[in-house]
Design a protein around this motif. Structure first.
Motif, PDB file in Angstrom:
ATOM      1  N   UNK A 199      94.775  29.098  32.196  1.00  0.00           N
ATOM      2  CA  UNK A 199      93.417  29.352  31.710  1.00  0.00           C
ATOM      3  C   UNK A 199      93.203  28.667  30.365  1.00  0.00           C
ATOM      4  N   UNK A 200      92.087  27.928  30.249  1.00  0.00           N
ATOM      5  CA  UNK A 200      91.711  27.298  28.988  1.00  0.00           C
ATOM      6  C   UNK A 200      90.582  28.094  28.342  1.00  0.00           C
ATOM      7  N   UNK A 201      90.670  28.221  27.006  1.00  0.00           N
ATOM      8  CA  UNK A 201      89.641  28.950  26.265  1.00  0.00           C
ATOM      9  C   UNK A 201      89.284  28.163  25.017  1.00  0.00           C
ATOM     10  N   UNK A 255      89.782  31.970  16.262  1.00  0.00           N
ATOM     11  CA  UNK A 255      88.902  30.893  15.819  1.00  0.00           C
ATOM     12  C   UNK A 255      89.624  29.838  14.985  1.00  0.00           C
ATOM     13  N   UNK A 256      90.853  30.117  14.578  1.00  0.00           N
ATOM     14  CA  UNK A 256      91.641  29.112  13.867  1.00  0.00           C
ATOM     15  C   UNK A 256      92.055  27.968  14.789  1.00  0.00           C
ATOM     16  N   UNK A 257      92.028  28.224  16.086  1.00  0.00           N
ATOM     17  CA  UNK A 257      92.535  27.246  17.044  1.00  0.00           C
ATOM     18  C   UNK A 257      91.388  26.496  17.718  1.00  0.00           C
ATOM     19  N   UNK A 258      91.630  25.220  17.976  1.00  0.00           N
ATOM     20  CA  UNK A 258      90.649  24.388  18.668  1.00  0.00           C
ATOM     21  C   UNK A 258      90.623  24.700  20.155  1.00  0.00           C
ATOM     22  N   UNK A 259      91.796  24.980  20.726  1.00  0.00           N
ATOM     23  CA  UNK A 259      91.900  25.362  22.125  1.00  0.00           C
ATOM     24  C   UNK A 259      93.002  26.402  22.275  1.00  0.00           C
ATOM     25  N   UNK A 260      92.809  27.289  23.236  1.00  0.00           N
ATOM     26  CA  UNK A 260      93.844  28.250  23.585  1.00  0.00           C
ATOM     27  C   UNK A 260      94.164  28.082  25.064  1.00  0.00           C
ATOM     28  N   UNK A 261      95.452  27.914  25.338  1.00  0.00           N
ATOM     29  CA  UNK A 261      95.927  27.823  26.713  1.00  0.00           C
ATOM     30  C   UNK A 261      96.603  29.159  27.007  1.00  0.00           C
ATOM     31  N   UNK A 272     100.118  30.231  25.291  1.00  0.00           N
ATOM     32  CA  UNK A 272     100.748  31.539  25.437  1.00  0.00           C
ATOM     33  C   UNK A 272     100.779  32.010  26.884  1.00  0.00           C
ATOM     34  N   UNK A 273     101.713  32.877  27.163  1.00  0.00           N
ATOM     35  CA  UNK A 273     101.772  33.512  28.476  1.00  0.00           C
ATOM     36  C   UNK A 273     100.859  34.714  28.581  1.00  0.00           C
ATOM     37  N   UNK A 319      95.770  19.655  30.299  1.00  0.00           N
ATOM     38  CA  UNK A 319      94.356  19.837  30.639  1.00  0.00           C
ATOM     39  C   UNK A 319      93.516  20.044  29.383  1.00  0.00           C
ATOM     40  N   UNK A 320      94.054  20.807  28.432  1.00  0.00           N
ATOM     41  CA  UNK A 320      93.329  21.035  27.178  1.00  0.00           C
ATOM     42  C   UNK A 320      93.196  19.755  26.375  1.00  0.00           C
TER      43      UNK A 320
END
Length: 570
Positions: A69-71, A57-63, A42-43, A153-154
């Motif tokens: 930024x990785x979360x 929390x449904x997602x393994x990674x958030x960009x 997402x932007x 990167x994720x």
């Protein structure tokens, strides 16, 4: 599974005016239940995303921040992958009257028509920043940072390949994302240009479109998006290119020295061009110098599972596993042990995308059952190479979807394969073919055998000498010093051992084989070196040579071609 992950945009794709419907949330849960991974790209800045979307929390990674930024929701770790915005840039924007401004960890965001002021500030300060648009939003980021770079990167942290990811989006900032993945989809409300970039447009808008996409991935996996990105051309037929794809298991068969390894080398080049990861099982050292791959093992050092798996953990690394250091009888057990680990890796990540198994009759011999070979149920993305199809495990052969048969005995190779799996040979084997054509048969169709001209490698294939100098040739390929009346039975399983035994045996035994022409015959038929055989034949025919001199000349010929430093070889 081939498509292991879904990367979805948020606003205008998964969410409608910032909100995700219960139906879409349930679809995301169904997707995760299949063992696949979810990534949100997402932007939005992360605090803003968390405010409007409590289900991260449904997602393994958030960009977040358009790739900057990785979360990780499970650990709540935040990792910037781009530098912070220069303070002077933010100050210059505000001085220019840009008051509707948001500053994140790396992103600076505003709205149209402030792109003009942003461009002026970038030029005035001489900064390496670029402007990205998103349906009226104006995002300023370091040059080269976008959703595709953030996703890559994720995925690196997750040990996944972009080829195994389906991406879905709707706006200008999704172009790079859709282009980078193995399959790109656009929701029905996407901009026309985004639909043109995507592999296909969905019928549903926003969350409904994502739900539709999820159901298709679960139901069809690779089949729903078999685009040209995943096709690997093997050759050219009368009707155009002939290709193989990830679901395929290709058998390359034909007699020795006819070009099977050359074709496999060409296919490895095509795989690299397509960004596929491959792993070559090399029992005899034929691929030790393969471009774009790291070789593990040699004639004197056996490879370990840990070495192979550590290399394959990187999606950008290709590996050649040399089993040259193993005795012939030890190779199936080593292969089975390694295959168990690789099958687990493939089940988890979809990689390596392709396995190239040379001398398949050595590694997967017919007498061994599937359990002892550790063959998984999913054997797709495999290329098996053999001289003897009937000597390969029937379980392995049963998965073959296509056959490429080379050389004058190509017809015999296909007939042997069909007999081994209990099927009738296909039509078209009787048609005359040109000398440079290969027989290609796609087993799952009713099409008859095609005559194709196969791909040629760009790299120059070298004659690999290590396997003959240091490796373990099979019992049928070894040289046996027996002497008159078979008094001895000394086996030389490579050329170094041949020289060592030759130096120590008595003159009578040496002369017995010399005068019988056994040395030149072995060099020609088993080592496959006609030049060495010709030189040895000249020594064998020279009756003026005493044993010590003939012994010296044969040894010099072997060393010059196989054990001398590269600068001294012919």
């Amino acid at each position: 599974m081939y498509f292991m992950a879904l990367a979805t945009d948020y606003d205008g794709t998964l969410a409608d005016h910032g909100t995700v419907s219960p139906e879409s949330l349930e679809a995301l849960k169904r997707f995760r239940d299949t063992g696949r991974k979810l990534l949100l790209v997402t932007g939005r800045e992360l605090p803003d995303l968390k405010r409007v979307f409590p289900h991260t929390d449904l997602f393994d990674k958030i960009v977040a921040e358009n790739g900057a930024l990785l979360y990780s929701p499970d650990t709540e770790e935040e990792k910037p992958v781009a530098p912070a915005p220069p303070p002077e840039f933010v100050e210059r924007l505000r001085a220019k009257g840009v008051d509707n401004l948001s500053v994140g960890r790396s992103i600076v965001a505003t709205w149209e028509p402030h792109q003009k002021a942003a461009l002026e500030a970038i030029n005035e300060l001489g900064l390496e920043l670029e402007i990205i648009f998103n349906k009226g939003a104006v995002m300023i980021l370091p040059t080269g940072v976008n959703k595709a770079t953030g996703l890559k990167a994720a995925l690196k942290e997750m040990q996944l390949s972009l080829l195994n990811v389906v991406a879905v989006g709707d706006a200008e900032n999704d172009h790079a994302l859709l282009r980078s993945c193995g399959c790109g989809a656009a929701v029905a409300n996407a901009l026309p240009a985004v639909k043109d970039t995507a592999d296909f447009a969905l019928k549903g808008e926003r969350g409904a479109g994502v739900e539709e996409l999820i159901e298709r991935i679960i139901a069809e996996d690779y089949g729903f998006c078999a685009n040209s990105l995943h096709q690997v051309q093997i050759g050219e037929g009368d009707d155009g290119p002939v290709s193989i794809a990830p679901p395929d298991v290709l058998l390359i068969a034909g007699s020795s020295g006819i070009g099977k390894s050359t074709l496999a080398t060409a296919l490895s080049e095509r795989l690299r061009e397509k960004r596929f990861q491959f792993c070559v099982f090399d029992p005899e050292g034929d691929y030790e110098d393969l471009e774009g791959a790291v070789t593990v093992g040699s004639g004197s050092v056996t490879p370990t599972e840990r070495q192979v798996l550590e290399l394959l953990a990187n999606p950008d690394e290709n590996v050649v596993v040399s089993a040259l250091g193993y005795e012939l009888k030890e190779r199936p057990a080593f292969f089975a042990e390694l295959m168990s680990d690789i099958s687990a890796l493939r089940a988890r990540t979809g990689r390596p995308h392709w396995l190239i198994i040379d001398e398949a009759h050595h590694l997967m011999p017919a007498p061994r059952d599937s359990a002892s070979l550790a063959l998984s149920d999913d054997r797709s993305g495999t290329i098996m190479i053999t001289v003897h199809p009937d000597s390969v495990s029937p379980t392995a052969l049963s998965a073959v979807t296509a056959v490429a048969a080379l050389g004058p005995k190509g017809r015999e190779a296909i007939e042997t394969f069909c007999a081994a799996i209990g099927e009738d040979p296909p039509d078209g084997l009787d048609e005359v073919r040109a000398e440079d054509e290969v027989l290609f048969w796609r087993r799952s169709t009713e099409d008859q055998v095609q005559r194709i001209r196969v791909e040629k490698p760009k790299q120059v294939r070298k004659r690999h000498t290590r396997k003959y100098a240091e490796g373990h040739l099979g019992e049928d390929a070894s040289f046996y010093f027996r002497g008159p009346e078979n008094k001895l039975n000394l086996r030389a399983h490579n050329l170094i051992m041949f020289l060592q035994i030759a130096e120590g045996i008595d003159d009578e035994t040496w002369e017995h084989h010399l005068r019988a022409g056994d040395y030149s015959k072995w060099f020609a038929e088993r080592i496959g070196d006609p030049e060495l055989a010709e030189e040895a034949a000249g020594i064998e025919e020279d009756r003026s040579l005493v044993p010590a001199e003939s012994r010296k000349r044969v040894a010099e010929a072997v060393r010059r071609r196989y054990t001398a430093p590269a600068s001294e070889k012919d």
